[in-house]
Each structure stands twice: as structure tokens, then as C-alpha cells.
Design an enzyme around this catalytic site. Structure first.
Site, mmCIF file in Angstrom:
data_model
loop_
_atom_site.group_PDB
_atom_site.id
_atom_site.type_symbol
_atom_site.label_atom_id
_atom_site.label_comp_id
_atom_site.label_asym_id
_atom_site.label_seq_id
_atom_site.Cartn_x
_atom_site.Cartn_y
_atom_site.Cartn_z
ATOM 1 N N SER A 24 48.246 42.909 32.250
ATOM 2 C CA SER A 24 47.984 44.035 33.160
ATOM 3 C C SER A 24 48.077 43.608 34.618
ATOM 4 C CB SER A 24 46.567 44.574 32.972
ATOM 5 O OG SER A 24 46.373 45.003 31.674
ATOM 6 N N HIS A 55 51.727 49.012 32.363
ATOM 7 C CA HIS A 55 52.532 48.251 31.397
ATOM 8 C C HIS A 55 53.848 48.999 31.209
ATOM 9 C CE1 HIS A 55 49.318 45.623 29.599
ATOM 10 N NE2 HIS A 55 48.623 46.456 30.338
ATOM 11 N N HIS A 77 48.408 46.362 22.578
ATOM 12 C CA HIS A 77 46.984 46.041 22.392
ATOM 13 C C HIS A 77 46.477 46.702 21.127
ATOM 14 C CE1 HIS A 77 47.664 45.896 26.789
ATOM 15 N NE2 HIS A 77 46.804 44.900 26.769
ATOM 16 N N TYR A 79 43.597 47.998 20.815
ATOM 17 C CA TYR A 79 42.839 49.207 21.160
ATOM 18 C C TYR A 79 43.721 50.443 21.305
ATOM 19 C CZ TYR A 79 44.156 48.231 26.037
ATOM 20 O OH TYR A 79 44.872 47.983 27.176
ATOM 21 N N GLU A 80 45.047 50.230 21.391
ATOM 22 C CA GLU A 80 45.950 51.383 21.451
ATOM 23 C C GLU A 80 46.078 52.042 20.080
ATOM 24 O OE1 GLU A 80 49.580 50.797 24.115
ATOM 25 O OE2 GLU A 80 48.934 48.747 23.776
ATOM 26 N N ALA A 107 44.748 39.700 31.928
ATOM 27 C CA ALA A 107 43.674 39.955 32.886
ATOM 28 C C ALA A 107 42.378 39.823 32.103
ATOM 29 C CB ALA A 107 43.813 41.362 33.458
ATOM 30 N N MET A 205 40.900 41.806 26.207
ATOM 31 C CA MET A 205 41.246 42.637 25.050
ATOM 32 C C MET A 205 42.640 42.340 24.492
ATOM 33 S SD MET A 205 39.873 46.219 26.660
ATOM 34 C CE MET A 205 38.366 46.262 27.654
ATOM 35 N N SER A 206 43.128 41.126 24.725
ATOM 36 C CA SER A 206 44.497 40.826 24.247
ATOM 37 C C SER A 206 44.598 39.357 23.854
ATOM 38 C CB SER A 206 45.503 41.132 25.363
ATOM 39 O OG SER A 206 45.335 40.227 26.439
ATOM 40 N N ASN A 229 37.447 40.140 37.500
ATOM 41 C CA ASN A 229 36.081 40.644 37.787
ATOM 42 C C ASN A 229 35.102 39.716 37.084
ATOM 43 O OD1 ASN A 229 37.418 42.268 35.336
ATOM 44 N ND2 ASN A 229 35.231 42.025 34.906
ATOM 45 N N HIS A 241 39.441 50.189 35.208
ATOM 46 C CA HIS A 241 40.796 49.639 35.063
ATOM 47 C C HIS A 241 41.390 49.358 36.447
ATOM 48 C CE1 HIS A 241 44.531 48.662 33.171
ATOM 49 N NE2 HIS A 241 45.178 49.703 33.639
#
Ligand code: HPA
Length: 266
Positions: A24, A55, A77, A79-80, A107, A205-206, A229, A241
Site C-alpha cells: 500500500s 493498489h 489480501h 480480507y478482500e 505497510a 494484513m499481508s 504508524n 487507511h
């Protein structure tokens, strides 16, 4: 539409042996390539569509000096809602077209008070907290073994090389363990406290599914997080995001610098 054989034929006169997955807000490396060939994922038979803003969803093949590389601008991902297998199939497609080494970027949130947003972190190991695995189901022994070793998943020689390049180029490179959550929500403060106790330095998350599939089929991995962050609770302001994208933009300068110099020295 092109199928895998056609993709392999297309690669015959390019022959990239290194692929880079751009996380990302980290798609910029692809802009540095010479003599670009772009193939959108939607043109490749069997590839799913990526659904996240920021993306693009394409292969960008091109040269950094005399080194041919294949960038994945945009990734898939869990989560998609993709079947985890899809990620293994994408990585196995890279293997099929001749990729031997994969540089994975992402990220991530920092859980280590010494690792600040805007800095980068060499991933030396991971904790798969996603509850998922891209290699669930019947194993194809022609691709890799059913039960495979993860003791050198983040290849130690490649790590050493990355450290040397960082030092030579004055790039601050933190090192630590990446923990993968499924997402799509950012973590609770209690989760972040728990993950710190588990030994994680960064959360995202990846990456883990791609690394698992790559190790399984014999592609070497170098992985680097852009810390965007501090994890929830370490940082007291709410996460978004947009914040991860602006954090990625801050970290992308040294990440790009590191990867370009790493490729040049290959
Ligand atoms: N948590 C999970 N994924 C992330 C974060 C985070 O804090 N930052 C960027 N990706």
C-alpha cells in the site's frame, strides 16, 4: 486475456528473476523502471481483481540498470474475501515464469517503541496470526512438499545483503518480527498489547501468505515493512487507511533507495 503459457512466452525475452511485491502506497518503485511492459492482472486468466484503493493491480516489468525485474503493483489480501489459494496460485505463477527471488514489501504498524513511523524494518521472521494458510487443501508434490521447513523463510543471505546495502547507503534499517492479522479492522489496544508479548515488532494484513507460498515452491524471500504508524494504544489517535498511506509515503523514499541499490548490486 492471456494465459500462463502466453505470460511465460512474453517473459522469454525479458527473463526477470526477481519480483517485487509493492505494498500500500509503495508502488513508486515501478516508476523507476526502464523499458516498461505493463500487464494488468485483469488481463491474466485466473487472476482475481484487487479491490483496494491505492493498489493498481498490474505487473510492471522493466529494468533497473541492467537488471530485469517484475513488480507487482497491487496484491491480493485475504480480507478482500479471496480464497487463500488464490495467493498461492499467483506466487506459483511467478515461479512458473522464472522468478527465483521475491522482495515483499508492506505497510505495517509498529509495535516497537524504538521503530518509528516513516522508518523501514527488515522482516527477520513472522507470526501467522491470520488463522489462514494459502496452501490448505491437496498438495501438489511437483510444486513443493506437503510439510515444509520455515527456519530460513526470510533468507539469511539475502538479509545480510540488505543490511550491507543499507549500511553503505546510510539507510536506517530496523529488524524484527512481523505478525499478520486477517483484518480488515485495525487492532484493538488489547490485541496490540498481546502481540507485543508474543514478540511481534510490526503488524499488518499481508505478506505471510505470499511468503508461505514462495517458500513452499522454492522462491527465496527478502521482506521489508514500511512502518506507517504505531499500533493502537501505543499511538493514542485513531487509525485510518489515509494515515497508513501518508506513513507509507514517508517511508517509501528509503525503501525505494534500499531496493534499487539492492537490485543494482545483484
Ligand atoms: N495494523 C494493521 N495493518 C496495518 C497497520 C496497523 O496498525 N498499519 C499499516 N497496516
Amino acid at each position: 486475456m492471456i494465459n500462463l503459457n502466453q505470460l511465460q512466452n512474453l517473459m522469454q525475452n525479458r527473463k526477470p528473476e526477481t519480483a517485487i511485491i509493492l505494498g500500500s502506497g509503495l508502488g513508486g518503485i515501478a516508476d523507476n523502471l526502464q523499458n516498461k511492459l505493463i500487464i494488468k492482472y485483469e488481463e491474466i486468466e485466473g487472476f482475481p481483481k484487487s479491490t483496494v484503493a491505492g493498489h493498481n493491480g498490474q505487473f510492471v516489468i522493466g529494468r533497473i540498470e541492467d537488471k530485469e525485474v517484475l513488480c507487482m503493483q497491487g496484491r491480493f489480501h485475504l480480507y478482500e474475501g479471496h480464497n487463500p489459494k488464490v495467493i498461492a496460485e499467483v506466487i506459483q505463477a511467478l515461479k512458473y515464469i522464472g522468478i527465483k527471488e521475491l522482495i515483499v514489501t508492506n505497510a505495517a504498524g509498529s509495535l516497537n517503541p524504538d521503530f518509528h513511523p516513516g522508518e523501514i524494518m527488515l522482516i527477520t521472521d513472522h507470526i501467522n496470526f491470520s488463522g489462514c494458510n494459502p496452501l490448505l487443501g491437496a498438495n501438489d508434490d511437483k510444486i513443493g512438499p506437503r510439510f515444509f521447513d520455515m527456519s530460513n523463510a526470510y533468507d539469511k543471505d539475502l538479509q545480510k545483503k540488505a543490511r550491507n546495502i543499507a549500511q553503505k547507503n546510510n539507510i536506517k534499517l530496523n529488524e524484527g518480527t512481523y505478525l499478520m492479522v486477517l483484518g480488515p479492522n485495525f487492532e484493538t489496544a488489547a490485541e496490540i498489547r498481546a502481540f507485543r508479548i508474543l514478540g511481534a515488532d510490526a503488524v499488518g494484513m499481508s505478506t505471510v501468505p505470499e511468503v508461505l507460498a514462495a517458500v513452499h515452491c522454492g522462491i527465496k524471500i527478502l521482506a521489508i515493512s514500511a512502518l506507517t504508524n504505531f499500533g493502537t494504544g501505543i499511538q493514542t489517535t485513531p487509525l485510518s487507511h489515509e494515515e497508513t498511506l501518508s506513513g507509507a509515503a514517508k517511508a517509501s523514499g528509503c525503501l525505494t533507495d534500499l531496493i534499487i541499490n539492492y537490485i543494482k548490486e545483484k
